[in-house]
Design a protein around this motif. Sequence first.
Motif, PDB file in Angstrom:
ATOM      1  N   CYS B 111      82.703 -26.165   1.413  1.00 53.21           N
ATOM      2  CA  CYS B 111      83.826 -25.456   2.026  1.00 53.21           C
ATOM      3  C   CYS B 111      83.346 -24.503   3.118  1.00 53.21           C
ATOM      4  O   CYS B 111      84.137 -24.012   3.905  1.00 53.21           O
ATOM      5  N   GLY B 112      82.027 -24.271   3.170  1.00 53.84           N
ATOM      6  CA  GLY B 112      81.489 -23.441   4.239  1.00 53.84           C
ATOM      7  C   GLY B 112      81.062 -22.051   3.803  1.00 53.84           C
ATOM      8  O   GLY B 112      81.103 -21.115   4.599  1.00 53.84           O
ATOM      9  N   LYS B 113      80.625 -21.899   2.564  1.00 52.31           N
ATOM     10  CA  LYS B 113      80.246 -20.572   2.068  1.00 52.31           C
ATOM     11  C   LYS B 113      79.058 -19.980   2.818  1.00 52.31           C
ATOM     12  O   LYS B 113      79.092 -18.817   3.213  1.00 52.31           O
ATOM     13  N   THR B 115      77.710 -20.663   5.831  1.00 50.97           N
ATOM     14  CA  THR B 115      78.064 -20.307   7.207  1.00 50.97           C
ATOM     15  C   THR B 115      78.933 -19.053   7.212  1.00 50.97           C
ATOM     16  O   THR B 115      78.733 -18.140   8.019  1.00 50.97           O
ATOM     17  N   THR B 116      79.895 -19.005   6.288  1.00 55.10           N
ATOM     18  CA  THR B 116      80.803 -17.857   6.230  1.00 55.10           C
ATOM     19  C   THR B 116      80.056 -16.580   5.853  1.00 55.10           C
ATOM     20  O   THR B 116      80.334 -15.508   6.407  1.00 55.10           O
ATOM     21  N   LYS B 119      78.486 -15.397   8.981  1.00 57.09           N
ATOM     22  CA  LYS B 119      79.498 -14.886   9.921  1.00 57.09           C
ATOM     23  C   LYS B 119      80.015 -13.519   9.473  1.00 57.09           C
ATOM     24  O   LYS B 119      80.194 -12.610  10.278  1.00 57.09           O
ATOM     25  N   VAL B 219      86.267 -18.927  -0.740  1.00 58.49           N
ATOM     26  CA  VAL B 219      86.191 -19.602   0.555  1.00 58.49           C
ATOM     27  C   VAL B 219      86.905 -20.952   0.445  1.00 58.49           C
ATOM     28  O   VAL B 219      86.565 -21.767  -0.416  1.00 58.49           O
ATOM     29  N   ASP B 221      88.497 -24.414   2.458  1.00 56.68           N
ATOM     30  CA  ASP B 221      88.502 -25.291   3.627  1.00 56.68           C
ATOM     31  C   ASP B 221      89.948 -25.515   4.078  1.00 56.68           C
ATOM     32  O   ASP B 221      90.796 -25.907   3.277  1.00 56.68           O
ATOM     33  N   THR B 247      88.263 -21.548   6.144  1.00 56.38           N
ATOM     34  CA  THR B 247      87.276 -22.026   7.111  1.00 56.38           C
ATOM     35  C   THR B 247      87.766 -23.274   7.851  1.00 56.38           C
ATOM     36  O   THR B 247      88.764 -23.867   7.469  1.00 56.38           O
ATOM     37  N   LYS B 248      87.032 -23.629   8.883  1.00 61.26           N
ATOM     38  CA  LYS B 248      87.280 -24.849   9.677  1.00 61.26           C
ATOM     39  C   LYS B 248      88.668 -24.850  10.309  1.00 61.26           C
ATOM     40  O   LYS B 248      89.300 -25.888  10.457  1.00 61.26           O
ATOM     41  N   GLY B 273      87.674 -18.745   9.630  1.00 58.27           N
ATOM     42  CA  GLY B 273      86.517 -19.260  10.370  1.00 58.27           C
ATOM     43  C   GLY B 273      87.017 -20.208  11.441  1.00 58.27           C
ATOM     44  O   GLY B 273      87.800 -21.099  11.158  1.00 58.27           O
ATOM     45  N   LEU B 281      84.383 -15.847  13.523  1.00 54.26           N
ATOM     46  CA  LEU B 281      85.126 -15.380  12.354  1.00 54.26           C
ATOM     47  C   LEU B 281      86.147 -14.354  12.839  1.00 54.26           C
ATOM     48  O   LEU B 281      85.815 -13.455  13.600  1.00 54.26           O
TER      49      LEU B 281
END
Lengths: 313, 444
Positions: B111-113, B115-116, B119, B219, B221, B247-248, B273, B281
């Motif tokens: 889900c992008g943890k 990267t988040t 950010k 987080v 998606d 995110t995304k 995100g 962000l």
Amino acid sequence: MIGLGKTGFFDRLKKGLEKTRKVLFTDIDDLILGEKKIDQALFDELEEALIRADVGPVFTMELMDRIRDQVKRKELDRADLLRKVLKDTMTAILKGCEAPLVIPPAGTFTIMVVGVNGTGKTTTIGKLAHQFRNEGLTVLVAAADTFRAAAIEQLEVWARRAAVPVIRQKINADPAAVVFDALQSAKAGATRVVLVDTAGRLHTKVNLMEELKKMRRVMAREIEGAPHEVLLVMDATTGQNGIAQAKMFKEEAGVTGICLTKLDGTAKGGVILRIAGELRIPIRYIGVGESLEDLRPFRAEEFVEALFARDGE
Amino acid sequence: MFENLTEKLEGIFKKLKGRGRLDEENIQNALREIRMALLEADVNFRVVKDFVEEIRVRAVGQEVMDSLTPGQQVVKIVHDRLVELMGGESAQLRFGSRIPAPIMLVGLQGCGKTTTAVKLARFLIRQGKRVSLVSADVYRPAAMEQLEVLGSGIGAGVIKAAPGTDPVTICLQAVEEARSRGYEVLIMDTAGRLHIDEAMMEELRRIKEKVRPAEILFVADAMTGQEAVNVAVRFNEVLGIDGVIMTKMDGDARGGAALSLKAVMGKPIKFVGVGEKVDALEVFHPERMASRILGMGDILSLVEKAQAAVDEKAARDLERKIRKNEFTLEDFRDQLMQIRKMGSLQDILSMIPGLGKMRGLKDMMPDEGELIKVKAIIDSMTKQERRDYLIIDGERRKRIARGSGTTVQDVNRLLKSYGEMRKLMKKMTTKEGIKALKRGHIRF
């Protein structure tokens, strides 16, 4: 201990499969619920099941309208058959896309793995490498995700687990150059399968989609017909955006197959039905866990069974 | 991000506006369309049901029937309810009184943890906080390396765990280390996990129990379908989350999950995100998001982006230069780089009302690659050439093209547009020019 009344999709998948075997085409819960009348409540219930499975409103309405017509024309007058007819319709749609990946008996078969961020491309490559190795094929993986930090290292761990070699360059290297190296090496060693890992990218990013085209061009120059398979890895939790993903990746990157991942959760991946109906992209595999063995060929019947199975069943 | 839903609702309301008055039947049609649009946008089935029912109750009453522009009235009702659903107002992070304030990120795989986490660290560093990061992901291969590479790139303190340490201990030790190294915030990145994986959920619960984070952020998606609610509700049951990061959002997912999560859990969406870069962000603004859904554009976000990216002093310098007709190729390059800092041109254009609707927009969008080319060309010039472009003759053009890896045609095109820009600026600085500008007569 935390109480938990929910079952993963994969468990349901297994049970669904068992059930299909046991009772063939008679559905047990339809028999139990067979006393029901065909009424609005039944239509609503089925509609809700489809929408909650991410089949999407438009496709759901289409399916329901078909059934309603049949009821109107008196072709269908038993409530217990309603569910079965619906399942059969869905199975027929998916059956058209049930197409396992077959590696030809000779030559180098190249598979480029693409998808949006976080769908499980690298993990899927690890599983594929393991599977092909078990079939006695020589495998090579190309670390063409040169963008994401530590993506190369992640792929190397998977390759080690599957005991296959990795072709890599440094981070931020041109992915097309990595692919070139990999194909050179595959040609020299007569490798049977090359798996190309690419960076996750949103299908809306024009320049990143161009990058995939460039990789394709490089591959086609090196080996005739390459890439032989462009495998789109899609997360089963994806909602209706899945259709946009499949469409764009098909148009821009020439996707020839889909692997639906993360079906060990509770998501049902119903958007694949719409993708099968509208885009007719072959569905190759499903991902059902995090270990090397957790990749299975896609089967329409068991998928539809699992999609309708209730929690805890 | 919500363009498609915007298009749909605009279509619906165009139909409404076309009629003099609303009757039961066309409200019915509008409601059906709203329902379909929301479901298509992946808003949770139950949430949509309640939403449509509420709109029905509000719309069929006098409010709409008596009003002169029923279409507008329905837009307002839908808009207000969307704002209510998504939270009413933006929610800040709470740091509590402990140093460091532990912030824990949780969610499904992919889900992008990570990267988040980076950010968010950068976001807080920009606010002047001393921020450290730790990865408690001992499962995904190279997850720790990923956080380390990204984290050190933004000047956050990355706390490393000894191999073989369990996630709970990693977090506990990281708190101690962050405290002794004087960090005010510790962001804990955890491994992605399925909400039905009891052992893994138990691990998170134990981290929470031991570390007692100031914030636990879920987080999510933006592309998630109907499952979003089930997953978030489970995480909330086990952990008691404080908020959500979507995110995304830079894709074309309609992100209906944003609507659902708040409605079902009552927990605010705090950030979104919007890209792969570490600065992508943004604080979540429900009003703006609702406006966006209804096609009113997102001007406020654009203004904020511009303010953050453009250095005020640089802007004043530039104005002076334009006045004195001293706008050199170097300034031209800096201008282009400022535009890039604001985000991709696509992102910027999509925030402008009306533009989101234009389907053909993608094709006419100037390529990010073009900007890079222009920068390369200007970088390949001598200082003298940059100050006085008239001295760049054929030979120099050839050399510049070679040096920048472009063609002479590229160089010609750039010099031509720069020349035109100078002319335009000259015009703008005369009295006549300013008048013409006010009347909108200057053509680009």
